[in-house]
Design a protein around this motif. Sequence first.
Motif, PDB file in Angstrom:
ATOM      1  N   TYR A 191       9.884   2.532   4.493  1.00  0.00           N
ATOM      2  CA  TYR A 191       9.988   3.826   3.824  1.00  0.00           C
ATOM      3  C   TYR A 191       9.391   3.761   2.430  1.00  0.00           C
ATOM      4  N   HIS A 192       8.916   4.898   1.995  1.00  0.00           N
ATOM      5  CA  HIS A 192       8.382   4.994   0.633  1.00  0.00           C
ATOM      6  C   HIS A 192       9.550   4.977  -0.358  1.00  0.00           C
ATOM      7  N   PRO A 193       9.413   4.255  -1.469  1.00  0.00           N
ATOM      8  CA  PRO A 193      10.517   4.221  -2.443  1.00  0.00           C
ATOM      9  C   PRO A 193      10.945   5.608  -2.908  1.00  0.00           C
ATOM     10  N   THR A 216      -1.439  -1.281  -4.396  1.00  0.00           N
ATOM     11  CA  THR A 216      -2.457  -0.226  -4.501  1.00  0.00           C
ATOM     12  C   THR A 216      -2.029   0.963  -3.653  1.00  0.00           C
ATOM     13  N   ASN A 217      -2.907   1.936  -3.516  1.00  0.00           N
ATOM     14  CA  ASN A 217      -2.632   3.140  -2.743  1.00  0.00           C
ATOM     15  C   ASN A 217      -3.813   3.449  -1.832  1.00  0.00           C
ATOM     16  N   VAL A 218      -3.554   4.269  -0.824  1.00  0.00           N
ATOM     17  CA  VAL A 218      -4.659   4.715   0.041  1.00  0.00           C
ATOM     18  C   VAL A 218      -5.619   5.583  -0.782  1.00  0.00           C
ATOM     19  N   VAL A 245       0.849  -1.204   0.000  1.00  0.00           N
ATOM     20  CA  VAL A 245       0.000   0.000   0.000  1.00  0.00           C
ATOM     21  C   VAL A 245       0.878   1.246   0.000  1.00  0.00           C
ATOM     22  N   GLY A 246       0.752   2.021  -1.070  1.00  0.00           N
ATOM     23  CA  GLY A 246       1.439   3.316  -1.150  1.00  0.00           C
ATOM     24  C   GLY A 246       0.486   4.449  -0.819  1.00  0.00           C
ATOM     25  N   GLU A 247       0.946   5.646  -1.175  1.00  0.00           N
ATOM     26  CA  GLU A 247       0.175   6.836  -0.789  1.00  0.00           C
ATOM     27  C   GLU A 247      -0.905   7.186  -1.823  1.00  0.00           C
ATOM     28  N   ALA A 248      -0.486   7.595  -2.981  1.00  0.00           N
ATOM     29  CA  ALA A 248      -1.430   8.052  -4.015  1.00  0.00           C
ATOM     30  C   ALA A 248      -0.717   8.026  -5.353  1.00  0.00           C
ATOM     31  N   PRO A 249      -1.437   7.944  -6.455  1.00  0.00           N
ATOM     32  CA  PRO A 249      -0.787   7.941  -7.771  1.00  0.00           C
ATOM     33  C   PRO A 249      -0.011   9.235  -7.999  1.00  0.00           C
ATOM     34  N   GLY A 250       1.123   9.100  -8.658  1.00  0.00           N
ATOM     35  CA  GLY A 250       1.862  10.273  -9.124  1.00  0.00           C
ATOM     36  C   GLY A 250       1.495  10.550 -10.568  1.00  0.00           C
ATOM     37  N   GLU A 251       2.321  11.353 -11.220  1.00  0.00           N
ATOM     38  CA  GLU A 251       1.976  11.748 -12.585  1.00  0.00           C
ATOM     39  C   GLU A 251       1.919  10.568 -13.542  1.00  0.00           C
ATOM     40  N   GLN A 252       2.937   9.702 -13.461  1.00  0.00           N
ATOM     41  CA  GLN A 252       2.985   8.557 -14.383  1.00  0.00           C
ATOM     42  C   GLN A 252       1.828   7.592 -14.140  1.00  0.00           C
ATOM     43  N   GLU A 253       1.545   7.390 -12.861  1.00  0.00           N
ATOM     44  CA  GLU A 253       0.452   6.472 -12.508  1.00  0.00           C
ATOM     45  C   GLU A 253      -0.892   7.030 -12.991  1.00  0.00           C
ATOM     46  N   ASP A 254      -1.036   8.356 -12.851  1.00  0.00           N
ATOM     47  CA  ASP A 254      -2.260   9.016 -13.314  1.00  0.00           C
ATOM     48  C   ASP A 254      -2.412   8.875 -14.829  1.00  0.00           C
ATOM     49  N   GLN A 299      -1.985   2.734 -13.616  1.00  0.00           N
ATOM     50  CA  GLN A 299      -1.401   1.604 -12.870  1.00  0.00           C
ATOM     51  C   GLN A 299      -0.562   2.149 -11.718  1.00  0.00           C
ATOM     52  N   PRO A 300      -0.463   1.395 -10.622  1.00  0.00           N
ATOM     53  CA  PRO A 300       0.292   1.909  -9.474  1.00  0.00           C
ATOM     54  C   PRO A 300       1.799   1.686  -9.646  1.00  0.00           C
ATOM     55  N   PHE A 301       2.556   2.578  -9.084  1.00  0.00           N
ATOM     56  CA  PHE A 301       4.014   2.459  -9.032  1.00  0.00           C
ATOM     57  C   PHE A 301       4.605   2.083 -10.383  1.00  0.00           C
ATOM     58  N   VAL A 302       4.446   2.966 -11.347  1.00  0.00           N
ATOM     59  CA  VAL A 302       5.032   2.701 -12.664  1.00  0.00           C
ATOM     60  C   VAL A 302       6.199   3.643 -12.972  1.00  0.00           C
TER      61      VAL A 302
HETATM   62  N1  URA Z   1       3.763   6.795  -5.143  1.00  0.00           N
HETATM   63  C1  URA Z   1       2.754   6.166  -4.507  1.00  0.00           C
HETATM   64  O1  URA Z   1       2.576   6.287  -3.313  1.00  0.00           O
HETATM   65  N2  URA Z   1       1.963   5.413  -5.249  1.00  0.00           N
HETATM   66  C2  URA Z   1       2.100   5.253  -6.543  1.00  0.00           C
HETATM   67  O2  URA Z   1       1.283   4.551  -7.142  1.00  0.00           O
HETATM   68  C3  URA Z   1       3.147   5.898  -7.174  1.00  0.00           C
HETATM   69  C4  URA Z   1       3.976   6.679  -6.456  1.00  0.00           C
END
Ligand code: URA
Length: 353
Positions: free
Chosen positions: A327-329, A248-250, A207-216, A220-223
């Motif tokens: 930690y978050h990547p 996924t993300n929160v 579980v990550g935080e939220a989509p960033g620009e690429q994910e948006d 897809q998450p964490f791309v």
């Molecule tokens: N950071 C996040 O927390 N989630 C993503 O999907 C991408 C970057």
Amino acid sequence: MNPIDAAARPAPPRINPLQRIWLRELGMERLWLRTPAAPAVKAPVGPSAGVSAGPSAGSSTGASARASVGAPSALSGGAPAAGLQSAIVAPVPAEARPAVPAIAPPAEGAQQSSPAAATPAEPPSGRASSAIPASILNRTGPPPRPAPKVEVQEEAPPPIPVAEAVKDANLEQLAAQVVACAACGLCKGRRHAVVGQGAQPTRWLVVGEAPGEQEDRQGQPFVGRSGQLLDAMLAAVGMSRERDVFITNVIKCRPPGNRNPKPEEIAACSPYLMRQIALLKPERILVLGRFAAQTLLGTDATIGSLRGRVHHLKTDEGAQIPVVVSYHPAYLLRSPSEKARAWQDLKLAARDL
Ligand code: URA
């Protein structure tokens, strides 16, 4: 006085001073106050027709009488003043009149002629002299104006709260709900809502935080770069998103400029994550970053104090899912020296808990 008129009058009701002034102006005060003879023809007492011959529109006294008598539609929409005073039937005070059905308010401008006033009096129906407007005799009067068509806007049903909507959803339905979600303002700026991606059945839920620009962009998450590092970290403990892990993300939509999600956005969105957890039933959950950890564990503790130990998330079904915080990547990309600690966290998650 026309005997029919006199006879048609109902017993004079009590009048107030303003009505008296009005009657005086019409030259009818005395006639009105005299006790009438036994009625030969009963004059109708109509809601508006009965008083359709009001004082001339320009009369200021008439105006005040209008206000006081309280029959605006009758007085303002009445027949022309000229010649009417002789044919007039005494005005009937408001309290003596039957209730007026709800109709449109009179159009602006008291001078506007009603259809009955514009047309010469119809031949009387054999009951009275032609001097009496048919509108009075027949109680037809000017046809009531049709009520203006009020567009009844069908109120949109209130949106179903997310927590309610997801209650019985399966993963497919949940994904459709996320994609269509408008529960907070983030939907306005998104290209794609990011539901999540990975293996089903799932061993780990990341579980990550939220989509960033690429994910948006990609849905897809964490791309992005963070995603590449995450894949490398997972691979280091023998896990892959294709085979073992669901990511996924929160928050499912990108906050503008990657700002921190607001509390109301978290509140609106977190039921999706909770439902994903309930449906995926992961063996364990790896939470990445302070924001996701605090949200999932319901704490405002620092990430330093949350990592390095195993937490448990109690599900609605009564299960206890082990949770490991790291930690978050994106943070690790900025602070590579922390990768050693992240490695410890991964090993903790991979242990038989
Ligand atoms: N950071 C996040 O927390 N989630 C993503 O999907 C991408 C970057």
